[in-house]
Design an enzyme around this catalytic site. Structure first.
Site, PDB file in Angstrom:
ATOM      1  N   VAL A  12       0.843  -1.208   0.000  1.00  0.00           N
ATOM      2  CA  VAL A  12       0.000   0.000   0.000  1.00  0.00           C
ATOM      3  C   VAL A  12       0.882   1.264   0.000  1.00  0.00           C
ATOM      4  O   VAL A  12       0.609   2.220  -0.737  1.00  0.00           O
ATOM      5  CB  VAL A  12      -0.978  -0.008   1.193  1.00  0.00           C
ATOM      6  CG1 VAL A  12      -1.853   1.237   1.158  1.00  0.00           C
ATOM      7  CG2 VAL A  12      -1.848  -1.269   1.164  1.00  0.00           C
TER       8      VAL A  12
ATOM      9  N   ALA B 169       9.334   5.249   6.547  1.00  0.00           N
ATOM     10  CA  ALA B 169       9.942   4.162   7.329  1.00  0.00           C
ATOM     11  C   ALA B 169       9.577   2.831   6.696  1.00  0.00           C
ATOM     12  O   ALA B 169       8.420   2.590   6.350  1.00  0.00           O
ATOM     13  CB  ALA B 169       9.442   4.208   8.771  1.00  0.00           C
TER      14      ALA B 169
ATOM     15  N   GLY C 191      -5.188  -4.507  -2.594  1.00  0.00           N
ATOM     16  CA  GLY C 191      -4.224  -4.249  -3.670  1.00  0.00           C
ATOM     17  C   GLY C 191      -3.620  -2.868  -3.526  1.00  0.00           C
ATOM     18  O   GLY C 191      -4.173  -1.997  -2.841  1.00  0.00           O
TER      19      GLY C 191
ATOM     20  N   GLU D  97      -3.497 -10.484   4.508  1.00  0.00           N
ATOM     21  CA  GLU D  97      -2.921  -9.879   5.706  1.00  0.00           C
ATOM     22  C   GLU D  97      -1.576 -10.521   6.022  1.00  0.00           C
ATOM     23  O   GLU D  97      -1.302 -11.643   5.575  1.00  0.00           O
ATOM     24  CB  GLU D  97      -3.856 -10.101   6.898  1.00  0.00           C
ATOM     25  CG  GLU D  97      -5.190  -9.405   6.774  1.00  0.00           C
ATOM     26  CD  GLU D  97      -5.029  -7.918   6.591  1.00  0.00           C
ATOM     27  OE1 GLU D  97      -4.517  -7.247   7.486  1.00  0.00           O
ATOM     28  OE2 GLU D  97      -5.408  -7.417   5.518  1.00  0.00           O
TER      29      GLU D  97
ATOM     30  N   LYS E 266     -13.498  -4.788   9.930  1.00  0.00           N
ATOM     31  CA  LYS E 266     -14.145  -3.836   9.023  1.00  0.00           C
ATOM     32  C   LYS E 266     -15.623  -3.666   9.367  1.00  0.00           C
ATOM     33  O   LYS E 266     -16.161  -2.556   9.333  1.00  0.00           O
ATOM     34  CB  LYS E 266     -13.972  -4.307   7.580  1.00  0.00           C
ATOM     35  CG  LYS E 266     -12.503  -4.281   7.130  1.00  0.00           C
ATOM     36  CD  LYS E 266     -12.294  -5.080   5.861  1.00  0.00           C
ATOM     37  CE  LYS E 266     -10.855  -5.011   5.372  1.00  0.00           C
ATOM     38  NZ  LYS E 266     -10.575  -6.012   4.327  1.00  0.00           N
TER      39      LYS E 266
ATOM     40  N   ARG F 243      10.576  -1.599   6.904  1.00  0.00           N
ATOM     41  CA  ARG F 243      11.220  -2.607   7.755  1.00  0.00           C
ATOM     42  C   ARG F 243      12.641  -2.877   7.282  1.00  0.00           C
ATOM     43  O   ARG F 243      13.545  -3.008   8.056  1.00  0.00           O
ATOM     44  CB  ARG F 243      10.398  -3.890   7.738  1.00  0.00           C
ATOM     45  CG  ARG F 243      10.311  -4.516   9.102  1.00  0.00           C
ATOM     46  CD  ARG F 243       9.333  -5.643   9.134  1.00  0.00           C
ATOM     47  NE  ARG F 243       8.301  -5.473   8.117  1.00  0.00           N
ATOM     48  CZ  ARG F 243       7.324  -6.332   7.911  1.00  0.00           C
ATOM     49  NH1 ARG F 243       7.250  -7.397   8.636  1.00  0.00           N
ATOM     50  NH2 ARG F 243       6.420  -6.127   6.979  1.00  0.00           N
ATOM     51  N   ARG F 244      12.802  -2.955   5.928  1.00  0.00           N
ATOM     52  CA  ARG F 244      14.149  -3.195   5.374  1.00  0.00           C
ATOM     53  C   ARG F 244      14.428  -2.144   4.319  1.00  0.00           C
ATOM     54  O   ARG F 244      13.610  -1.924   3.418  1.00  0.00           O
ATOM     55  CB  ARG F 244      14.186  -4.577   4.719  1.00  0.00           C
ATOM     56  CG  ARG F 244      14.456  -5.717   5.698  1.00  0.00           C
ATOM     57  CD  ARG F 244      14.461  -7.056   4.984  1.00  0.00           C
ATOM     58  NE  ARG F 244      15.189  -6.989   3.711  1.00  0.00           N
ATOM     59  CZ  ARG F 244      14.918  -7.766   2.663  1.00  0.00           C
ATOM     60  NH1 ARG F 244      13.940  -8.654   2.719  1.00  0.00           N
ATOM     61  NH2 ARG F 244      15.621  -7.670   1.546  1.00  0.00           N
TER      62      ARG F 244
ATOM     63  N   ALA G 153      -6.761  19.460  -3.719  1.00  0.00           N
ATOM     64  CA  ALA G 153      -6.461  19.715  -2.307  1.00  0.00           C
ATOM     65  C   ALA G 153      -6.169  21.189  -2.029  1.00  0.00           C
ATOM     66  O   ALA G 153      -6.296  21.649  -0.902  1.00  0.00           O
ATOM     67  CB  ALA G 153      -5.257  18.871  -1.881  1.00  0.00           C
TER      68      ALA G 153
ATOM     69  N   ILE H 253     -13.132   1.335  -2.261  1.00  0.00           N
ATOM     70  CA  ILE H 253     -14.531   1.804  -2.281  1.00  0.00           C
ATOM     71  C   ILE H 253     -14.701   2.885  -1.206  1.00  0.00           C
ATOM     72  O   ILE H 253     -14.381   2.628  -0.043  1.00  0.00           O
ATOM     73  CB  ILE H 253     -15.521   0.655  -1.970  1.00  0.00           C
ATOM     74  CG1 ILE H 253     -15.284  -0.546  -2.884  1.00  0.00           C
ATOM     75  CG2 ILE H 253     -16.957   1.140  -2.074  1.00  0.00           C
ATOM     76  CD1 ILE H 253     -16.122  -1.769  -2.511  1.00  0.00           C
TER      77      ILE H 253
END
Ligand code: HSE
Length: 436
Positions: free
Chosen positions: A14, A43, A302, A190, A205, A45-46, A33, A136
């Site tokens: 994401v 940030a 996705g 997940e 959700k 993780r790797r 905007a 959505i």
């Protein structure tokens, strides 16, 4: 005006999608905007992991707190997922007066009350459109578009991975594990895929949707939860033969004495639009008293579909950065002091119709015993079929569709049926909803 500077926590599927959408549609987004939006710090993780986005010009770190604390970061986008450390990071951002955009459904469903309290205290915005049904705009639709209605019920396919698995099992006869592995490869699943297949993700959700639809607190603890792991290819085929599709639904329904909150596999008449929502697509059917049934459909997981919702929230945040905080849309649609502590009905009180599959000895009187047990419990039968026995097998599959019944009554009837000597093993039961 100076661009709004974003700090991104998480640069996976994401996060990468957000960077790509913000850069590809930069001009259009700035026109909407009123300011340019720029990711300046992220940030991951790797640092050496392969990425779907170009990170040129973005400062990278493995320490998410460094991003939150960076005085140049105006808005924090949290895409780490899970409750911790996301909660501490979001809380820190809010304490610093920085608005937060998150796609984290577990965080909102379980810790939303605390997050909104902090946000309210500091007068900063928390936006979470991407937490439910991917791309959505369902939160906006219910919270704003349907604000004139009393919402009677909603029912949704709100886990893309689960729907992808059920669709592939039905259309291609594929194996559960094989389809799940593909969903993981595609970045739909997940981090812990049992959340997808056991209904936890859908329950997160549904918790959010119910709060927004009914003006009640976030009650994840009270959701009746069942996943798709026990659905077999045979059940999918028998349901089709009877004119139904099996979908994993999240359902929130007002009743006189409370609300039903539940996620489980459900038979739906095949002619309903929602029964034809396939693959990773999500759909949410919302019944308002004024508008009637409304249906929202789109990609539920996705990179870019989820980024679409994250970026829309960013645009909202940027637009309201200078607005009067008292006149923003409340987090859960209703003013915080106007939440109604509706009782959530225990699963035993839920009312649905049922699909039952039993393995019965092929001998006289068995079906009569089964139907007598159902009749004694006041359960009326809609359809019954007996299938051919497989070769060398002494039992035959019997499929029964019932009319609506209290779950507790059905469970005790099932226990009596399972105790019949001519019935082998457990009775498979899948709830059915006409959604009419
Ligand atoms: N694992 C989730 C799904 C991702 O498959 O729907 C989107 O929330």
């Amino acid at each position: 005006m100076k661009p709004v500077r974003v700090g991104l926590l998480g640069l996976g599927t994401v996060g990468g999608g957000v960077v790509n959408v913000l850069s590809r549609n930069a001009k259009e987004i700035a026109r909407r905007a009123g300011r340019e939006i720029e990711v300046i710090h992220a940030a991951a993780r790797r640092l050496d992991a392969p990425r779907i986005c170009d990170t040129t010009g973005i400062r990278l770190t493995t320490d998410p707190l460094e991003v939150v604390n960076n005085p140049d970061v105006d808005v924090v986008v949290e895409l780490i997922g899970g409750v911790q450390p996301a909660l501490s990071l979001v809380a820190r951002a809010l304490e610093l007066g920085k608005p937060v955009v998150t796609a984290n459904k577990a965080l909102i469903a379980k810790e939303g009350a605390e997050i909104f309290r902090l946000a309210h205290a500091r007068g900063v915005q928390v936006a979470f459109e991407a937490a439910v049904a991917g791309g959505i705009p369902i939160i906006k639709a219910i919270r704003e578009g349907l604000a004139g209605n009393r919402i009677e019920w909603l029912a949704g396919i709100i886990n893309g991975t689960g729907n992808f698995i059920l669709t592939e099992m039905r259309d291609k006869g594929r194996d559960f594990a094989d389809v799940l592995a593909e969903a993981q490869r595609l970045g739909y699943a997940e981090a812990d895929p049992t959340f997808d297949v056991e209904g936890v993700d859908a329950a997160h959700k549904l918790t959010i949707l119910a709060a927004i639809a009914f003006g009640m607190p976030l009650r994840f603890d009270a959701v009746g939860m069942e996943g798709i792991s026990r659905i077999t290819r045979e059940d999918v085929a028998y349901a089709e033969e009877l004119g139904y599709r099996i979908k994993h639904l999240g359902i929130a329904r007002r009743r006189e004495n409370g609300v039903e909150l539940r996620v489980h596999p459900t038979l739906i008449p095949e002619r309903r639009l929602i029964a034809n929502v396939d693959g990773v697509k999500n759909a949410v059917l919302v019944m308002g008293d004024a508008v009637g049934p409304t249906l929202y459909y789109g990609a539920g997981a996705g990179a870019e579909p989820t980024a679409s919702a994250v970026v829309a929230d960013l645009v909202d945040v940027v637009r309201t950065l200078t607005a009067d905080p008292d006149h923003r849309v409340p987090h859960l649609a209703f003013q915080p002091d106007q939440l109604d502590d509706l009782p959530v009905l225990p699963m035993g009180e839920v009312e649905t119709a049922y699909y039952l599959r039993l393995a019965a000895a092929d001998q006289p009187g068995v079906l009569a015993d089964v139907t007598r047990i159902l009749a004694d419990a006041g359960i009326s039968i809609e359809a019954i079929i007996q299938k051919e026995a497989a070769e060398d097998v002494a039992v035959v599959p019997v499929i029964i569709l019932t009319h609506r019944v209290r779950e507790a009554d059905m469970m005790s009837a099932i226990a009596r049926i399972e105790a019949l000597p001519a019935i082998e093993g457990e009775v498979t039961r899948i709830r059915m909803e006409a959604l009419s």
